[in-house]
Design a protein around this motif. Structure first.
Motif, mmCIF file in Angstrom:
data_model
loop_
_atom_site.group_PDB
_atom_site.id
_atom_site.type_symbol
_atom_site.label_atom_id
_atom_site.label_comp_id
_atom_site.label_asym_id
_atom_site.label_seq_id
_atom_site.Cartn_x
_atom_site.Cartn_y
_atom_site.Cartn_z
ATOM 1 N N VAL A 76 -9.226 42.909 -26.208
ATOM 2 C CA VAL A 76 -9.089 43.964 -25.084
ATOM 3 C C VAL A 76 -10.682 44.339 -24.878
ATOM 4 O O VAL A 76 -10.911 44.425 -23.471
ATOM 5 C CB VAL A 76 -8.412 45.294 -25.352
ATOM 6 C CG1 VAL A 76 -8.567 46.315 -24.520
ATOM 7 C CG2 VAL A 76 -7.095 44.963 -25.770
ATOM 8 N N VAL A 77 -11.512 44.288 -25.809
ATOM 9 C CA VAL A 77 -12.930 44.672 -25.201
ATOM 10 C C VAL A 77 -13.606 43.601 -24.700
ATOM 11 O O VAL A 77 -14.221 43.838 -23.651
ATOM 12 C CB VAL A 77 -13.461 44.933 -26.720
ATOM 13 C CG1 VAL A 77 -15.042 45.074 -26.597
ATOM 14 C CG2 VAL A 77 -13.122 46.245 -27.353
ATOM 15 N N VAL A 91 -5.991 51.456 -22.144
ATOM 16 C CA VAL A 91 -5.922 52.377 -23.092
ATOM 17 C C VAL A 91 -4.530 52.284 -23.849
ATOM 18 O O VAL A 91 -4.062 52.302 -25.087
ATOM 19 C CB VAL A 91 -6.019 53.933 -22.540
ATOM 20 C CG1 VAL A 91 -5.376 54.815 -23.427
ATOM 21 C CG2 VAL A 91 -7.430 54.308 -22.080
ATOM 22 N N PRO A 92 -3.237 52.002 -22.956
ATOM 23 C CA PRO A 92 -1.995 51.656 -23.400
ATOM 24 C C PRO A 92 -1.732 50.443 -24.442
ATOM 25 O O PRO A 92 -1.132 50.470 -25.468
ATOM 26 C CB PRO A 92 -1.044 51.492 -22.467
ATOM 27 C CG PRO A 92 -1.918 52.241 -21.230
ATOM 28 C CD PRO A 92 -3.168 51.996 -21.563
ATOM 29 N N VAL A 93 -2.614 49.481 -24.250
ATOM 30 C CA VAL A 93 -2.718 48.306 -24.959
ATOM 31 C C VAL A 93 -3.403 48.619 -26.403
ATOM 32 O O VAL A 93 -2.897 48.399 -27.699
ATOM 33 C CB VAL A 93 -3.693 47.022 -24.534
ATOM 34 C CG1 VAL A 93 -3.749 45.813 -25.294
ATOM 35 C CG2 VAL A 93 -3.269 46.865 -23.165
ATOM 36 N N ILE A 94 -4.335 49.622 -26.408
ATOM 37 C CA ILE A 94 -4.974 50.171 -27.775
ATOM 38 C C ILE A 94 -3.709 50.980 -28.514
ATOM 39 O O ILE A 94 -3.686 50.835 -29.735
ATOM 40 C CB ILE A 94 -6.200 50.863 -27.559
ATOM 41 C CG1 ILE A 94 -7.180 50.170 -27.030
ATOM 42 C CG2 ILE A 94 -6.554 51.661 -28.700
ATOM 43 C CD1 ILE A 94 -7.864 49.309 -27.739
ATOM 44 N N MET A 95 -3.156 51.829 -27.710
ATOM 45 C CA MET A 95 -1.983 52.458 -28.490
ATOM 46 C C MET A 95 -1.055 51.513 -29.063
ATOM 47 O O MET A 95 -0.455 51.763 -30.245
ATOM 48 C CB MET A 95 -1.213 53.254 -27.306
ATOM 49 C CG MET A 95 -1.993 54.471 -26.907
ATOM 50 S SD MET A 95 -1.001 55.516 -25.680
ATOM 51 C CE MET A 95 -2.114 56.785 -25.054
ATOM 52 N N GLY A 96 -0.703 50.568 -28.389
ATOM 53 C CA GLY A 96 0.431 49.147 -29.103
ATOM 54 C C GLY A 96 -0.535 48.718 -30.030
ATOM 55 O O GLY A 96 0.341 48.554 -31.268
ATOM 56 N N THR A 154 -13.022 60.556 -22.876
ATOM 57 C CA THR A 154 -14.187 59.420 -23.454
ATOM 58 C C THR A 154 -15.033 59.352 -22.367
ATOM 59 O O THR A 154 -16.278 58.851 -22.921
ATOM 60 C CB THR A 154 -13.319 58.349 -24.009
ATOM 61 O OG1 THR A 154 -12.504 57.661 -22.921
ATOM 62 C CG2 THR A 154 -12.507 58.716 -24.983
ATOM 63 N N LYS A 155 -14.905 59.387 -21.073
ATOM 64 C CA LYS A 155 -15.747 59.024 -19.937
ATOM 65 C C LYS A 155 -16.786 60.304 -20.255
ATOM 66 O O LYS A 155 -17.781 60.028 -19.986
ATOM 67 C CB LYS A 155 -15.201 59.162 -18.794
ATOM 68 C CG LYS A 155 -16.037 58.890 -17.772
ATOM 69 C CD LYS A 155 -16.560 57.433 -17.686
ATOM 70 C CE LYS A 155 -17.464 56.950 -16.432
ATOM 71 N NZ LYS A 155 -18.059 55.642 -16.333
ATOM 72 N N GLN A 358 -16.316 53.269 -25.114
ATOM 73 C CA GLN A 358 -15.075 54.154 -24.701
ATOM 74 C C GLN A 358 -13.773 53.592 -25.235
ATOM 75 O O GLN A 358 -13.098 54.677 -25.502
ATOM 76 C CB GLN A 358 -15.180 53.837 -23.055
ATOM 77 C CG GLN A 358 -14.285 54.900 -22.304
ATOM 78 C CD GLN A 358 -14.351 55.058 -20.668
ATOM 79 O OE1 GLN A 358 -15.408 54.446 -20.340
ATOM 80 N NE2 GLN A 358 -13.414 55.839 -20.232
ATOM 81 N N ILE A 359 -13.457 52.263 -25.323
ATOM 82 C CA ILE A 359 -12.255 51.834 -25.676
ATOM 83 C C ILE A 359 -12.211 52.355 -27.051
ATOM 84 O O ILE A 359 -10.947 52.810 -27.538
ATOM 85 C CB ILE A 359 -11.882 50.458 -25.704
ATOM 86 C CG1 ILE A 359 -11.868 50.177 -24.121
ATOM 87 C CG2 ILE A 359 -10.784 49.794 -26.365
ATOM 88 C CD1 ILE A 359 -11.821 48.570 -23.813
ATOM 89 N N ALA A 360 -13.193 51.959 -27.932
ATOM 90 C CA ALA A 360 -12.958 52.279 -29.408
ATOM 91 C C ALA A 360 -12.892 53.890 -29.470
ATOM 92 O O ALA A 360 -12.309 54.507 -30.249
ATOM 93 C CB ALA A 360 -14.432 52.075 -30.061
ATOM 94 N N LEU A 361 -13.486 54.729 -28.756
ATOM 95 C CA LEU A 361 -13.293 56.207 -28.664
ATOM 96 C C LEU A 361 -11.795 56.510 -28.118
ATOM 97 O O LEU A 361 -11.127 57.662 -28.678
ATOM 98 C CB LEU A 361 -14.460 56.995 -27.823
ATOM 99 C CG LEU A 361 -15.651 57.030 -28.183
ATOM 100 C CD1 LEU A 361 -16.960 57.595 -27.359
ATOM 101 C CD2 LEU A 361 -15.771 57.504 -29.649
ATOM 102 N N CYS A 362 -11.485 55.837 -27.291
ATOM 103 C CA CYS A 362 -10.150 56.223 -26.921
ATOM 104 C C CYS A 362 -8.953 55.976 -28.125
ATOM 105 O O CYS A 362 -7.917 56.950 -28.457
ATOM 106 C CB CYS A 362 -9.293 55.257 -25.666
ATOM 107 S SG CYS A 362 -10.087 55.490 -24.014
ATOM 108 N N HIS A 363 -9.195 54.870 -28.888
ATOM 109 C CA HIS A 363 -8.352 54.744 -30.186
ATOM 110 C C HIS A 363 -8.738 55.942 -31.252
ATOM 111 O O HIS A 363 -7.688 56.558 -31.597
ATOM 112 C CB HIS A 363 -8.979 53.453 -30.722
ATOM 113 C CG HIS A 363 -7.902 52.966 -31.838
ATOM 114 N ND1 HIS A 363 -8.150 51.844 -32.482
ATOM 115 C CD2 HIS A 363 -6.811 53.538 -32.066
ATOM 116 C CE1 HIS A 363 -7.164 51.623 -33.078
ATOM 117 N NE2 HIS A 363 -6.153 52.691 -32.969
ATOM 118 N N PHE A 364 -9.821 56.552 -31.275
ATOM 119 C CA PHE A 364 -10.110 57.610 -32.115
ATOM 120 C C PHE A 364 -9.528 58.817 -31.507
ATOM 121 O O PHE A 364 -8.696 59.482 -32.431
ATOM 122 C CB PHE A 364 -11.774 57.675 -32.282
ATOM 123 C CG PHE A 364 -12.100 58.776 -33.167
ATOM 124 C CD1 PHE A 364 -12.142 58.785 -34.264
ATOM 125 C CD2 PHE A 364 -12.477 60.075 -32.312
ATOM 126 C CE1 PHE A 364 -12.524 59.638 -35.300
ATOM 127 C CE2 PHE A 364 -13.030 61.055 -33.126
ATOM 128 C CZ PHE A 364 -13.178 60.921 -34.671
#
Length: 541
Positions: A76-77, A91-96, A154-155, A358-364
Motif C-alpha cells: 500500500v505504501v 486507510v480501509p486497506v490498512i484496516m483490513g 494524521t494529516k 501518514q499511512i503508518a499513523l492511520c494504522h496507529f
C-alpha cells in the motif's frame, strides 16, 4: 537429577520456541510464493480500492494470502508513494490488513484441538483478537468513510511537525532467525509491489531470489536450498507450506507438553497468580494498561504481532495466562506492530516520507481508537465475552473452528468483494437485510436470557424453527458421520477423526483426566458451568 532435568527441559523449550518462530517465518514465505502475485494483481485494480468496503476486504484477503500485515502494508505504501493510490483510499486497506494478520494465531489455536479444555481456552484467546478487529472496523470504517477522521487527524500530525527521515526499524528477531530461514528460502518481495504498481515485466519474475546483496552492497549468488532448484514458485510454495505446517504443529505440541511437565503443582499456582493478579486497590485498573505496554514492547522487539500472539496462544490454552490478561496483551501487540511500521516509514526518502508516515499513523490511531472503544470501561470489553462464547461452542463442536476460519477470513471477504464489484446497489441490497436480521437475532437472544417476559410467547425460544436452524447438534451428527465414513472407507489415516466420538463414550478420557489431576492449576477451566461436567466424567471413570 531434578536440576539437570529442568535445565534440559528449558533448553529444549527454547529450541522448540526458536523452531516455532522460524516455522512462522517460512509459513509466511510459503503463502507469498503461493499467492503473492495474485495479491499484487488484486491491489492493481485502483477503481475497486476507491470503494471503502472493497478496500477493507482486499486488505483482509491479501494479508491472509501473504500471511504478513507488514508485507501488505508495504505494498500500500508503495502504491501511495508512486501516486497510484490516494492516502484516503488506503486507510480501509490498512484496516483490513489489521484483521487479516490475526488469522495466524487462530490457526495455531486449532493445533490444540486434541484436548477439549485446552482448545476452549486457546481458541478463545486467539479469537479475542479477531473480535476486537472486526468490532473496531464496524464502528470506525463507516465513521472514516463519512468524515475521514483518521485521514484528517494524521494529516494534522504530519503538517504540525517537521519530521525528518530516520534509521530503519530495529530488526532484533531477524538477527536470530535469519541464519536458519535464509538458508531455506529468500524472497524478492519487491516483485509483489512491482505487480501492484503496474510493472508488466514483474509478472514474469520469480519471487525466489537468485542473487543476494551482502553487507558491502555487493551481489553474490544466493545459497539457500531453492536457489537453483528450477522449480516454479507454486511448487516451492506448496513444499514449504507442508513442511512449515508440519514443523509448526510438532513444535507447538512439544511446547505444550514441556510447559505442562515444567509448570506443575505449586510452581504453576505461583506463576498463574503472578501473571493474572491485579495490583492492590485502588490501583487494580492500572494492571491492564501495563499489560498493554508489555504487549506493545514485546511486539516491538520481535517485530511481528503474529509471532507474539501465536506465542501466547498456547499459554492461554494450558491456563497460564487468563483470557482477561491475554486481551490487553493482544491490544498492546496491535500497537507494537504499528510503531515498527512508523519507524520503517521514517526511513523512507524525503519525497515519499509524508505519505508513508501518514499511512503508518492511520494504522496507529486506528488501533488506539479501537482500544478506547473496547477496553477502558469493563462493560465495553465485548470481545472477551464473544471470544469465550465462541471458545465454548468450538470446544463442543470442534469442526466449527474450521468453519469459522473459512467463513471469516475467506468466504465472507470474497462475497463482499464480489458484491462490491457488482456495484454499491447490489452490496446494499444484499448486506442491509442480512445486517438487520443479525441485529434482530442478537436483540432477541439478549432478551431471551435477560428479560423474556417482554417478548411474545412465540419468541421466548427458537423451538418454533426447524432444529438445524437453532441447534448445531444435527450438523454435528452429519459431520461426525462423514468423518466416520472417511475413517472406515477412505484411508486408515483418517481414523483420528473418530476421536470426538470416542471421547464422548469415555474411551480416550482416562489419560486426559489423569493429566488434569497431575496439573490442576493449569488445566482448570475458566468457565464454571463447563468445569463440573468434565470433573464428574473423570470421577466416574
Amino acid at each position: 537429577m531434578r536440576v539437570l532435568t529442568s535445565i534440559v527441559k528449558f533448553i529444549l523449550l527454547v529450541g522448540f520456541l526458536y523452531m516455532f518462530v522460524c516455522s512462522l517465518d517460512v509459513l509466511s514465505s510459503a503463502f507469498q510464493l503461493v499467492g503473492g502475485k495474485a495479491a499484487g494483481d488484486i491491489f492493481q485494480d485502483n477503481a475497486v480500492l476507491s470503494n471503502p468496503v472493497a478496500g477493507l476486504v482486499i486488505g483482509v484477503l491479501v494479508t491472509v494470502l501473504v500471511q504478513s500485515s507488514s508485507t501488505s502494508s508495504s505494498i500500500v505504501v508503495s502504491m501511495v508513494s508512486s501516486g497510484l493510490l490516494e492516502v484516503q483510499s488506503a486507510v480501509p486497506v490498512i484496516m483490513g490488513a489489521n484483521i487479516g494478520t490475526s488469522v495466524t494465531n487462530t490457526i495455531v489455536a486449532m493445533m490444540q484441538a486434541g484436548d477439549r479444555n485446552e482448545f476452549r481456552r486457546a481458541f478463545a484467546g486467539a479469537t479475542v483478537h479477531d473480535f476486537f478487529n472486526w468490532l473496531s472496523v464496524l464502528i470506525l470504517l463507516p465513521l472514516e468513510a463519512a468524515t475521514g477522521v483518521l485521514y484528517k487527524l494524521t494529516k494534522i500530525v504530519i503538517d504540525s511537525f517537521n519530521i525528518q527521515g530516520g534509521d530503519n526499524a530495529p530488526d532484533l528477531l531477524k538477527v536470530i532467525t535469519d541464519p536458519l530461514t535464509s538458508a531455506i528460502i529468500e524472497l524478492d518481495k519487491t516483485v509483489i509491489s512491482d505487480i501492484a504498481t503496474g510493472d508488466a515485466a514483474a509478472r514474469n519474475k520469480s519471487l525466489i531470489k537468485i542473487w543476494c546483496k551482502t553487507e558491502k552492497i555487493t551481489v553474490r549468488p544466493c545459497n539457500h536450498i531453492f536457489a537453483y532448484a528450477n522449480l516454479p514458485d507454486l511448487a516451492v510454495g506448496l513444499i514449504l507450506l507442508a513442511l512449515s505446517l508440519l514443523i509448526l504443529c510438532t513444535c507447538l505440541i512439544l511446547i505444550v507438553k514441556l510447559l505442562n511437565s515444567m509448570l506443575k503443582g505449586q510452581v504453576a499456582v505461583v506463576i498463574k497468580k503472578v501473571l493474572n493478579t491485579d495490583f492492590p486497590f485502588p490501583f487494580g485498573w492500572v494492571t491492564g494498561y501495563i499489560a498493554i505496554l508489555i504487549g506493545a514492547g514485546m511486539t516491538f522487539i520481535v517485530q511481528s504481532s503474529s509471532v507474539f500472539t501465536s506465542a501466547i496462544t498456547p499459554l492461554v490454552g494450558i491456563g497460564v495466562i487468563s483470557l482477561e490478561r491475554a486481551y490487553p496483551l493482544t491490544l498492546g501487540s496491535n500497537i507494537g506492530t504499528t510503531t515498527t511500521a512508523i519507524l520503517a516509514a521514517m526511513a523512507a526518502p524525503g519525497e515519499t516520507l509524508a505519505n508513508s508516515l501518514q499511512i503508518a499513523l492511520c494504522h496507529f490511531f486506528f488501533n488506539i481508537a479501537g482500544i478506547l472503544l473496547w477496553y477502558p470501561i469493563p462493560f465495553t470489553r465485548i470481545p472477551i465475552r464473544l471470544a469465550r462464547a465462541l471458545g465454548n461452542r468450538t470446544a463442543n463442536y470442534r469442526w466449527f473452528a474450521a468453519i469459522y476460519l473459512l467463513l471469516c477470513f475467506f468466504l465472507m471477504p470474497l462475497t463482499i468483494l464480489g458484491l462490491s464489484l457488482a456495484g454499491w446497489q447490489a452490496l446494499v441490497g444484499v448486506a442491509v437485510p442480512i445486517v438487520v436480521l443479525a441485529i434482530f437475532i442478537i436483540i432477541v437472544n439478549l432478551m431471551q436470557t435477560r428479560c423474556p417476559r417482554y417478548l411474545p410467547s412465540r419468541l421466548r425460544n427458537w423451538d418454533f424453527l426447524p432444529r438445524p436452524l437453532h441447534s448445531m447438534a444435527p450438523w454435528d451428527r452429519v459431520v461426525m458421520s462423514g468423518m466416520a465414513f472417511c475413517g472406515t472407507r477412505c484411508c486408515c489415516c483418517c481414523k483420528c477423526c473418530q476421536k470426538t466420538e470416542d471421547e464422548e463414550k469415555g474411551g480416550k478420557e482416562r489419560k486426559k483426566s489423569q493429566e488434569m489431576y497431575d496439573n490442576p492449576a493449569l488445566t482448570r477451566d475458566d468457565e464454571p458451568q463447563e468445569a463440573p461436567k468434565e470433573t464428574v466424567k473423570a470421577t466416574q471413570l
